[in-house]
Design a protein around this motif. Sequence first.
Motif, mmCIF file in Angstrom:
data_model
loop_
_atom_site.group_PDB
_atom_site.id
_atom_site.type_symbol
_atom_site.label_atom_id
_atom_site.label_comp_id
_atom_site.label_asym_id
_atom_site.label_seq_id
_atom_site.Cartn_x
_atom_site.Cartn_y
_atom_site.Cartn_z
ATOM 1 N N ASP A 57 0.820 -1.219 0.000
ATOM 2 C CA ASP A 57 0.000 0.000 0.000
ATOM 3 C C ASP A 57 0.852 1.267 0.000
ATOM 4 O OD1 ASP A 57 0.911 -0.440 2.559
ATOM 5 O OD2 ASP A 57 -0.887 0.318 3.543
ATOM 6 N N THR A 58 1.671 1.405 1.003
ATOM 7 C CA THR A 58 2.593 2.532 1.126
ATOM 8 C C THR A 58 3.941 1.974 1.557
ATOM 9 O OG1 THR A 58 0.795 3.998 1.832
ATOM 10 C CG2 THR A 58 3.034 4.711 2.317
ATOM 11 N N ASP A 59 5.006 2.298 0.813
ATOM 12 C CA ASP A 59 6.304 1.716 1.166
ATOM 13 C C ASP A 59 6.843 2.375 2.441
ATOM 14 O OD1 ASP A 59 8.479 3.878 0.420
ATOM 15 O OD2 ASP A 59 7.015 3.877 -1.223
ATOM 16 N N GLY A 60 7.812 1.691 3.047
ATOM 17 C CA GLY A 60 8.333 2.128 4.326
ATOM 18 C C GLY A 60 8.998 3.492 4.295
ATOM 19 N N VAL A 61 9.699 3.808 3.200
ATOM 20 C CA VAL A 61 10.364 5.105 3.106
ATOM 21 C C VAL A 61 9.327 6.226 3.061
ATOM 22 C CG1 VAL A 61 11.859 6.553 1.680
ATOM 23 C CG2 VAL A 61 12.419 4.138 2.004
ATOM 24 N N THR A 62 8.223 6.013 2.323
ATOM 25 C CA THR A 62 7.153 7.019 2.263
ATOM 26 C C THR A 62 6.522 7.225 3.639
ATOM 27 O OG1 THR A 62 6.684 6.491 -0.050
ATOM 28 C CG2 THR A 62 4.943 7.589 1.195
ATOM 29 N N LEU A 63 6.281 6.118 4.365
ATOM 30 C CA LEU A 63 5.720 6.233 5.720
ATOM 31 C C LEU A 63 6.689 6.963 6.635
ATOM 32 C CD1 LEU A 63 3.486 5.585 7.742
ATOM 33 C CD2 LEU A 63 4.568 3.353 8.126
ATOM 34 N N LEU A 64 7.980 6.685 6.487
ATOM 35 C CA LEU A 64 8.999 7.374 7.282
ATOM 36 C C LEU A 64 8.960 8.884 7.007
ATOM 37 C CD1 LEU A 64 11.413 6.677 9.232
ATOM 38 C CD2 LEU A 64 12.877 6.830 7.205
ATOM 39 N N LYS A 65 8.869 9.259 5.730
ATOM 40 C CA LYS A 65 8.768 10.678 5.362
ATOM 41 C C LYS A 65 7.521 11.310 5.976
ATOM 42 C CE LYS A 65 11.096 10.403 0.853
ATOM 43 N NZ LYS A 65 10.887 10.502 -0.619
ATOM 44 N N GLU A 66 6.415 10.572 5.955
ATOM 45 C CA GLU A 66 5.153 11.069 6.510
ATOM 46 C C GLU A 66 5.289 11.354 7.994
ATOM 47 O OE1 GLU A 66 1.055 8.855 7.614
ATOM 48 O OE2 GLU A 66 1.587 8.757 5.495
#
Length: 244
Positions: A57-66
Amino acid sequence: MARILVVDDEVGIRELLSEILYDEGHTVDLAENAAAARALRAANRPDVVLLDIWMPDTDGVTLLKEWAAQDLLDMPVIMMSGHATIDTAVEATRIGAIDFLEKPITMTRLLKTIAGALERGRAGAKPAAPQAPARPAMPGYAPAPPTTGDGMRAPAPGLAPAVDRSAGAVAMHDNQPRSPLLSLSLDLPLREARDAFERVYFEHHLAREGGSMTRVADKTGLERTHLYRKLKQLGIELSRKRGV
């Protein structure tokens, strides 16, 4: 101990890490995707997050940025991946991750990295550059049971039946427990016979060591990550010790 949030879309990875961390006394929350991770992060702030990079759904790097953008990155985050490039690891570190674990993750590397994350979390230290992960050693198998002086196979420790050799006879005493090994059929295919023996072998050591995975790993000569996988493969259930 610590509260650890494990975020990974692979159920096998989540179960393996949770068993290891429970056994170390930690409290573990499991998330199969970024949406579940957001909810758990909001409900209970973790002391450490193990965050997979590649998720559907959402990759880990994107979640980290969020989390970084929302000022929610107030806990150490360790990235995980089986096929990430060094550029991805560096990017995650630049955003705020403190370390990177390459799959398959060895027990020694996992616990060392978590210990370091907890220390840095308490000290409020900035992220460190990811280190090259150690490769897991090839696990070995337990040696075949020894034989006695008369050429007969010696029973496993703690499972030996009482034997009466008077007048050349070999008889089992009814008041002694029978060894589970005596019920193994030599007519089974090799793989089934080996699995049956290993099940008895590991159940014996688990009982003898009071369920301590650390001591069983030492006794059997297996790296603990491989030991967990072997027990799961054999269908041996483990009791979880939940820390606070």
